[in-house]
Write an enzyme that holds these catalytic residues in place. Structure first.
Site, mmCIF file in Angstrom:
data_model
loop_
_atom_site.group_PDB
_atom_site.id
_atom_site.type_symbol
_atom_site.label_atom_id
_atom_site.label_comp_id
_atom_site.label_asym_id
_atom_site.label_seq_id
_atom_site.Cartn_x
_atom_site.Cartn_y
_atom_site.Cartn_z
ATOM 1 N N ASP A 62 -38.563 29.891 -16.496
ATOM 2 C CA ASP A 62 -39.228 29.856 -15.195
ATOM 3 C C ASP A 62 -38.793 31.127 -14.465
ATOM 4 O O ASP A 62 -37.839 31.813 -14.883
ATOM 5 C CB ASP A 62 -38.880 28.589 -14.410
ATOM 6 C CG ASP A 62 -39.880 28.333 -13.272
ATOM 7 O OD1 ASP A 62 -40.609 29.261 -12.881
ATOM 8 O OD2 ASP A 62 -39.913 27.195 -12.762
HETATM 9 C C1 NOJ Z 1 -42.073 29.065 -10.369
HETATM 10 C C2 NOJ Z 1 -42.649 27.733 -10.741
HETATM 11 O O1 NOJ Z 1 -41.621 26.783 -10.824
HETATM 12 C C3 NOJ Z 1 -43.422 27.781 -12.047
HETATM 13 O O2 NOJ Z 1 -44.051 26.537 -12.241
HETATM 14 C C4 NOJ Z 1 -44.412 28.890 -12.033
HETATM 15 O O3 NOJ Z 1 -45.147 28.923 -13.242
HETATM 16 C C5 NOJ Z 1 -43.696 30.212 -11.811
HETATM 17 N N1 NOJ Z 1 -42.987 30.161 -10.541
HETATM 18 C C6 NOJ Z 1 -44.624 31.409 -11.806
HETATM 19 O O4 NOJ Z 1 -45.410 31.403 -10.675
#
Ligand code: NOJ
Length: 865
Positions: A256
């Protein structure tokens, strides 16, 4: 036990063991064999936040024709893009319980991604699971049951990947709340630790990921939080042990965004790609990998073969979905501007290069393939009718069912109330990532939201649905009624729209910082309903309540009000909101949505573990601890265990028709045996060289022009690089007996019991119903080896099927058309995770109960096995 320890599991299993990936691995290994060290590192590392067009972009290997990959959110549409579709959210899809629609939504979403040049879609989400009913992102997933989540995730993944786009199963794992999910947003030294026992991890939180791997998912995103005191993106037990060994995952693990918290440790624990590439901070030009990974390999800290496996996993995934055949490579949109011309490296403070960044390609589909049609269908099928006293619904377009006006009144009068029935005043995309609750609610907020291409609000759809010759429609689209009482009192029928919103924790709306603070309707919804019900037709009018919501809401303040005759939980419908609710209100669609979560009578009924109640104080040490001490008892499992009556149980929902079940037939396919067959060995993965390349090959090419803050794989100098004399060796953790195929040991998926039932439609209209199969484990079961009792939930969902049954009322009044349905229960369905044996164990003494019905508490037929 919740001892806050995550056991080590090393080394990372190499990809390439699964025959379904054989060709892709062969081609990938050939390509990777030609790559230099820096080329390989480039593939594993993002170029930095907002340095290229997508939310995530890794490095390319142009020399060998391997492109830069575009990774883009998210689970309900293409984020930061125009001319796309705002699909219904995951929770609405879960509420349809319709496997075909789950697949179709994935496919339409995948197609949009492909046409926009997205290689990797950052969805579906199957965690959060919904441990906390107020959890901010529960709506991105499909509901609070592992089987429902798993089937919906698998269908979505197949849909996306059938269009040639890589899907991402996220967030792995136990990212159940927004509060403290990561350190920097909450001003604490470390992210929260979700402390989970091994059995709960397997039977609840990892289950949908197993189904995703079985569906062939090419990517998994590890989450921000720690699990048992080890960050999810460097937790070797989770990544190496469970995901890659036990579940046999062949694709790549991506972090993430900034969830990677260490360089070497994450590489060894099984991380394959770091996103967005930046190190511990956003867009500062430093990375935990990039040049640092290059250095780690040259130093022998990370083995060459681990790097080769990372890259081969990524390249094999690219082949696996056929992206080597793509012609127009690269995204044709920019996440950072809507202008046609824009900066090529938005995040760089000094680079001013521009180009055409938005081609504004319309990917919404056309004619009968217009994706809005699918949105409307899903939103209507994902609407759950929980109350319909006196068959108030469906409404007639002429007002009264008989089309007659009330005596003394020329027209039937309908009032529509509440801000949730109208558009937001300042435009449908005013708040970043939909981070406010304004006007009608059709999506939660955060990275899982998109800009609406358009939004059909309920009011205009309702107004045009009524026959204006015989019905007079009035509206008051605010949540506070005016002083003039007539606007309510003059109505024969009042329709009230209310809502409850939540989202991702980097944004907040009022005092909702991601997770909701309670389960109440927001913006005075309860008051509005009370006032409308009291006033409508001077107390004699009928009231319909429509709730748009991110999850469970407490309905007690109005649910028993006598003239509140109908209540619809419309979840988060997406861009076709108004049309979909009209379809249900007027009976063009017979409601067939079922609750994907329990609606309690009061918040405390969800149990002690259900609330975000941990607020770190200075004395709390390094990381907030969240003990999942309720174990398996989440959502209906908790209510059933504690004998708490919910308002509406998991799986519940009404129809305009009436269905009946008969002819339960439980057939055994095999004898009961405790353990699955022994683990098959699988193919031999590619072999990689162990030789450490010459450090000089990793230096920046001469005269190279650097974009400021961009992440590169090259080194500025070779100083500090000391290759080891002898290569490091690592002990091999024992392979899991539960592994050996996609999603685990193939024998776990052997059908062992067939359950047949017949359904008929005894009601007045055609419609679909959701037949649900629950099992109960043998009562008073003790482990035959230890003699210790094993605790089981009262019942667990193991299968469902949505079936359309035409109403064919026979003359004798006895029945409509019958349809036969068959379910297959697998060995895994009838096993529990035995912590001591580290395997799925099927109880061989006592009897299983097999229950079939229309909700988790409406189980009409019961058999045994
Ligand atoms: C953080 C989020 O938790 C995740 O779900 C997402 O894909 C990423 N940011 C990228 O935007």
């Amino acid at each position: 036990p919740l001892d806050g320890q995550s056991p080590p599991w090393y080394p990372t299993p190499k990809g390439g063991a699964d025959p379904a990936w054989e060709e892709s691995y062969k081609k990938a290994a050939e390509l990777v064999a030609q790559m230099t060290l820096v080329e390989k590192v480039n593939v594993t590392t993002g170029t930095g936040w907002s340095m290229d067009m997508c939310v995530g972009n890794n490095g390319a290997v142009p020399r060998l024709g391997f492109p830069q990959l575009c990774l883009q959110d998210g689970p309900l549409g293409i984020r930061f893009a125009d001319n796309i579709t705002a699909f219904p959210a995951g929770i609405t899809v879960g509420a349809t319980w319709n496997k075909e629609l789950m697949y179709q939504r994935g496919k339409a979403h995948g197609k949009e991604a492909r046409l926009k040049g997205v290689n990797v879609l950052l969805g579906p989400a199957m965690g959060p699971f919904g441990r906390m009913p107020a959890g901010g992102r529960n709506w991105e997933g499909f509901g609070s049951d592992p089987v429902l989540q798993g089937i919906a995730a698998a269908q979505t993944i197949k849909g996306i990947q059938d269009e040639g786009v890589m899907a991402t199963a996220k967030h792995y794992v136990a990212n159940e709340q927004e509060h403290f999910r990561q350190a920097w947003e909450w001003g604490i030294p470390n992210a929260i630790s979700s402390n989970i026992d091994d059995r709960t991890l397997h039977e609840i939180y990892v289950w949908p990921f197993a189904d995703s791997v079985r569906a062939g998912v090419t990517s998994v995103m590890c989450s921000y939080n720690q699990v048992n005191s080890s960050y999810a993106c460097q937790n070797s037990k989770l990544l190496n042990g469970i995901l890659k060994d036990e579940l046999g995952f062949q694709g790549f693990v991506q972090s993430d965004w900034l969830a990677q918290r260490a360089g070497v440790a994450s590489a060894e624990a099984g991380l394959d790609m770091t996103m967005p590439g930046d190190g511990l901070r956003w867009a500062k030009g430093d990375s935990l990998w990039g040049a640092e990974l290059t250095r780690s390999v040259l130093n022998g800290s990370v083995l060459v073969e681990r790097l080769d496996d990372m890259v081969t996993r990524i390249v094999a995934s690219w082949y696996q979905v056929g992206q080597d055949k793509w012609e127009n490579e690269g995204p044709n949109f920019s996440s950072w501007t809507n202008d046609r011309i824009g900066k090529l490296h938005e995040g760089s403070p000094s680079d001013e290069t521009t180009g055409v960044v938005n081609q504004h390609i319309n990917v919404q589909g056309e004619g009968k393939d217009f994706h809005g049609n699918l949105v409307r269908q899903i939103a209507a099928e994902g609407t759950v009718m929980v109350k319909n006293e006196g068959d108030l619904l469906p409404l007639s377009r002429k007002g009264r069912k008989d089309g007659q006006a009330v005596a003394g009144q020329t027209k039937y009068r309908v009032g529509v109330f509440g801000e949730d029935a109208r558009l937001p005043r300042d435009g449908i995309n005013k708040c970043p990532d939909q981070s406010c609750n304004e006007g009608t609610l059709a999506s939660g907020w955060g990275s899982g939201a998109v800009d609406y291409p358009y939004l059909i609000e309920p009011m205009s759809a309702i107004r045009s649905a009524f026959d204006n010759g015989s019905v007079f429609v009035t509206d008051w689209l605010e949540n506070k009624l005016p002083k003039q009482k007539e606007i309510v009192q003059d109505q024969d029928l009042c329709i009230v729209f209310v809502n409850s919103d939540a989202g991702e924790g980097y944004l907040k709306w009022e005092d909702v910082r991601g997770d909701r603070n309670d389960l109440e309707l927001q913006k005075g919804g309860n008051e509005l309903i009370k006032d409308v019900a009291a006033g409508c037709g001077k107390g004699n009018g009928d009231v319909v309540v429509v709730v748009h919501t991110v999850g469970p809401v407490i309905l007690e303040k109005f649910i028993e009000t006598p003239n509140v005759k109908a209540v619809l939980i419309a979840n988060l419908p997406g861009q076709e909101s108004g049309n979909a609710i009209v379809d249900v209100l007027f009976g063009d669609v017979n409601p067939s949505g079922r609750l994907p979560f329990t609606i309690a009578k009061k918040e405390a009924d969800y149990g002690p573990g259900s609330k975000v109640k941990y607020f770190p104080t200075p004395g709390d040490g390094l990381a907030p601890q969240q003990n999942f001490s309720e174990g398996l008892y989440v959502d209906y499992r908790y209510f059933d265990k504690q004998s708490i009556a919910p308002r509406y149980e998991f799986g519940y929902g009404l129809s305009y028709s009436k269905f009946e079940l008969s002819s339960l037939d439980v057939r055994s396919k095999t004898k009961k045996t405790p353990l699955p067959a022994s683990r098959p060995s699988g193919l031999a993965p590619p072999t990689y060289s162990t030789e450490i390349p010459d450090a000089k090959s990793a230096l920046f090419p001469e005269g190279f022009h650097k974009v400021e803050k961009y992440i590169y794989p090259w080194l500025d100098s070779t100083s500090g690089v000391n290759p080891p004399k002898t290569p490091a060796s690592q002990p091999q953790s024992p392979l899991s007996d539960a592994g050996g195929g996609p999603g685990g040991n193939p024998d776990l998926y052997t059908p062992v019991v067939t359950v047949g039932v017949s359904i008929s439609n005894m009601g007045p209209v055609d419609g679909s119903s959701v037949v649900q199969v629950y099992i109960t484990f043998p009562q008073n079961y003790t482990d035959p080896e230890t003699g210790e009792p094993v605790d089981f939930p009262v019942r667990v969902l193991r299968g469902f099927e949505k079936v359309f049954v035409a109403a064919q009322k026979q003359k004798d009044g006895k029945g409509g058309e019958g349809k036969d349905i068959e379910f297959e229960l697998t060995r895994k369905d009838l096993s529990y995770w035995d912590v001591r044996r580290q395997n799925w164990v099927m109880p061989t003494t006592g009897e299983f109960g097999i229950e079939v019905g229309f909700s988790s508490r409406d189980l009409r037929l019961k058999g045994t096995w």
